[in-house]
Enzyme design. Structure first.
Site, PDB file in Angstrom:
ATOM      1  N   HIS A   1      31.006  76.371  20.815  1.00  0.00           N
ATOM      2  CA  HIS A   1      30.690  74.960  20.637  1.00  0.00           C
ATOM      3  C   HIS A   1      30.794  74.333  22.047  1.00  0.00           C
ATOM      4  CE1 HIS A   1      31.083  70.987  18.397  1.00  0.00           C
ATOM      5  NE2 HIS A   1      31.650  70.818  19.463  1.00  0.00           N
ATOM      6  N   GLU A   2      31.825  74.528  22.667  1.00  0.00           N
ATOM      7  CA  GLU A   2      32.086  73.760  24.024  1.00  0.00           C
ATOM      8  C   GLU A   2      30.927  74.487  24.975  1.00  0.00           C
ATOM      9  OE1 GLU A   2      33.669  71.491  24.410  1.00  0.00           O
ATOM     10  OE2 GLU A   2      34.764  71.482  22.528  1.00  0.00           O
TER      11      GLU A   2
ATOM     12  N   HIS B   1      27.671  72.128  24.923  1.00  0.00           N
ATOM     13  CA  HIS B   1      27.977  71.148  25.647  1.00  0.00           C
ATOM     14  C   HIS B   1      27.899  71.264  27.022  1.00  0.00           C
ATOM     15  CE1 HIS B   1      29.256  68.721  22.280  1.00  0.00           C
ATOM     16  NE2 HIS B   1      30.288  69.225  22.090  1.00  0.00           N
TER      17      HIS B   1
END
Length: 459
Positions: free
Chosen positions: A25-26, A29
């Site tokens: 998920h990170e 980003h």
């Protein structure tokens, strides 16, 4: 000692699984931020005190103490750091266009959803275990349950729920689970014409696991029917225990205790603990032979209940088959499964507002870690399916416009695009502070519920 090791291993495996989902998920980003030439100061798995860290280039990579999440700290992402009239730098997050900032915010949830889709495609092509038939053959009906009161019997076949064909036990349990207190029509076959039986699910309550006598309320509906299975001795009995002395062996099927038929391991726990140390007669099936053993339970200080020294597991009757699909069929199946997983959270919210699901049904990070670790220890393929489910839900939850989520940032960016300028820093801060206070309170509440359920996963 072995049970303590198993519990520790369960949590370690669960944390590995959750941390992996947080990492990708990170990473979404991070990669899109780099793509848009935003300076990334920190890439962290977890929150709080940094336990392990190293620096490569301009970015510090670290693992932090609180493992339930993570973050990517970008330069200039907080408008509060800008002095009045100051213009964001060229590599600051706030210095990028609305589209670039939206892409960075969207990338985390998006990569979770894409990962789940790819994982499901892979599993469906390799082959997954699926029901041999979608009809549900009832193996056990709990006494005083809604199903028992409605007249459902062991051996009945349930073919429809709410007028639609059943799709296996997992789907059935979900539909019953979100129908607490509602009338649910079932079509049941019992050696003749189908009949419609209406049941009203009651809240699923797990009996006390220790001497406190505290029941665990699960917040979802249950009617008290279970698939055909047998409870078996999963591991060799504990050395010196009553089970070992009586000659109980690994893989024995526990058929009866004191004349009561056993279909759930909870019944074994209930009867053994309820004996208060009085001898019990356990009937086991071993390689086709039926044997009855007399055992005297002993009080266990660690678990605060009477035990005989066995660990149990379920063995389902062979009502499943391995299904392998080609790329096209796997893609179609993945789309259907992904859509069902994506919309499941909204179904639960809807039923909660209708009073057919209670807030106790929600699970926080502690329960999620325990479930992931438990499933991984039971079977890696089941763990991968669960990983896909949680990954999709993580993506969807983060896309909700809840102010402090990625979806909340996307909401603010949408408002900025429509207005031609962002909301004032003060307005954004007020909204985010209110949202943060609510979610911190909710997180604490859910975590308290989690610890109440923890005994369900401990061995």
């Amino acid at each position: 000692m072995e049970s303590v090791f198993s519990n520790i291993l369960m949590f370690i495996l669960g944390l590995i699984g959750l941390s992996f989902l947080v990492t990708i998920h990170e990473l979404g980003h991070f990669l899109v931020a780099k793509w848009n030439n935003v300076k990334v100061n920190t890439f962290s798995i977890g929150f709080g005190k940094k336990l392990l860290k190293f620096r490569r280039g301009e970015t510090e990579y670290c693992i932090s103490a609180i493992p339930f999440g993570g973050y990517v700290a970008m330069a200039g992402e907080n408008p509060d750091t800008l002095k009045e009239g100051e213009v964001p730098g060229e590599r600051d997050f706030m210095g990028k266009s609305v589209g670039a900032r939206a892409a960075i915010a969207f990338a985390g949830p998006f990569i979770n959803i894409v990962f789940a889709f790819i994982l499901l495609m892979f599993l469906y092509m390799v082959g997954v275990e699926e029901p041999a038939t979608n009809d549900l053959i009832v193996g056990f009906v709990a006494k005083d349950s809604p199903a028992f009161a409605a007249g459902i019997q062991p051996g009945d076949t349930v073919t429809e729920i709410n007028g639609k064909a059943t799709q296996g036990w997992d789907d059935f349990r979900e539909q019953i689970g979100v129908s607490l207190g509602a009338s649910v029509p079932l079509t049941v076959h019992r050696g003749g014409e189908p009949v419609t039986i209406t049941v009203v699910p009651e809240e699923l309550v797990i009996p006390a696991q220790d001497s406190t006598g505290s029941e665990i309320k699960m917040g979802i509906g249950d009617i008290g029917i279970y698939p055909r299975n047998r409870v078996m001795v999963r591991l060799p009995p504990v050395e010196g225990s009553a089970a070992e002395k009586a000659g109980i062996r690994e893989n024995d099927t526990i058929f009866e205790i004191n004349g009561e038929h056993i279909s759930r391991y909870e019944d074994v726990v209930r009867i053994i603990d309820g004996s208060k140390g009085e001898p019990v007669n356990i009937t086991v099936i071993r390689e086709g032979d039926t044997l009855t053993k007399a055992l005297t339970p002993a009080y266990n200080e660690e678990y605060k209940r009477y035990m005989v020294g066995i660990q149990m597991g379920y063995v389902l009757f062979r009502e499943t088959k391995i299904v392998r699909r080609g790329p096209v069929e796997a893609f179609t199946k993945t789309c259907a499964t992904s859509w069902k997983m994506t919309t499941s959270i909204f179904r639960y919210f809807k039923r909660m507002f209708q009073g057919q699901v209670k807030v106790d049904a929600f699970s926080g990070p502690v329960s999620i870690v325990a479930v992931m670790g438990n499933v991984w220890m039971s079977g890696f393929q089941d763990f991968l399916m669960l990983l896909a489910l949680i990954s999709i839900n993580l993506g969807v939850m983060n896309l909700l416009p809840l102010a402090i989520t990625d979806g909340g940032l996307l909401m603010f960016l949408g408002i900025e695009k429509l207005r031609g300028k962002p909301l004032s820093t003060k307005t954004q801060a007020v909204i985010q502070n209110v949202a943060a206070a609510f979610f911190i309170s909710f997180f604490v509440f859910i975590t308290i519920l989690d610890f109440g359920k923890l005994s369900l996963f401990l061995k």
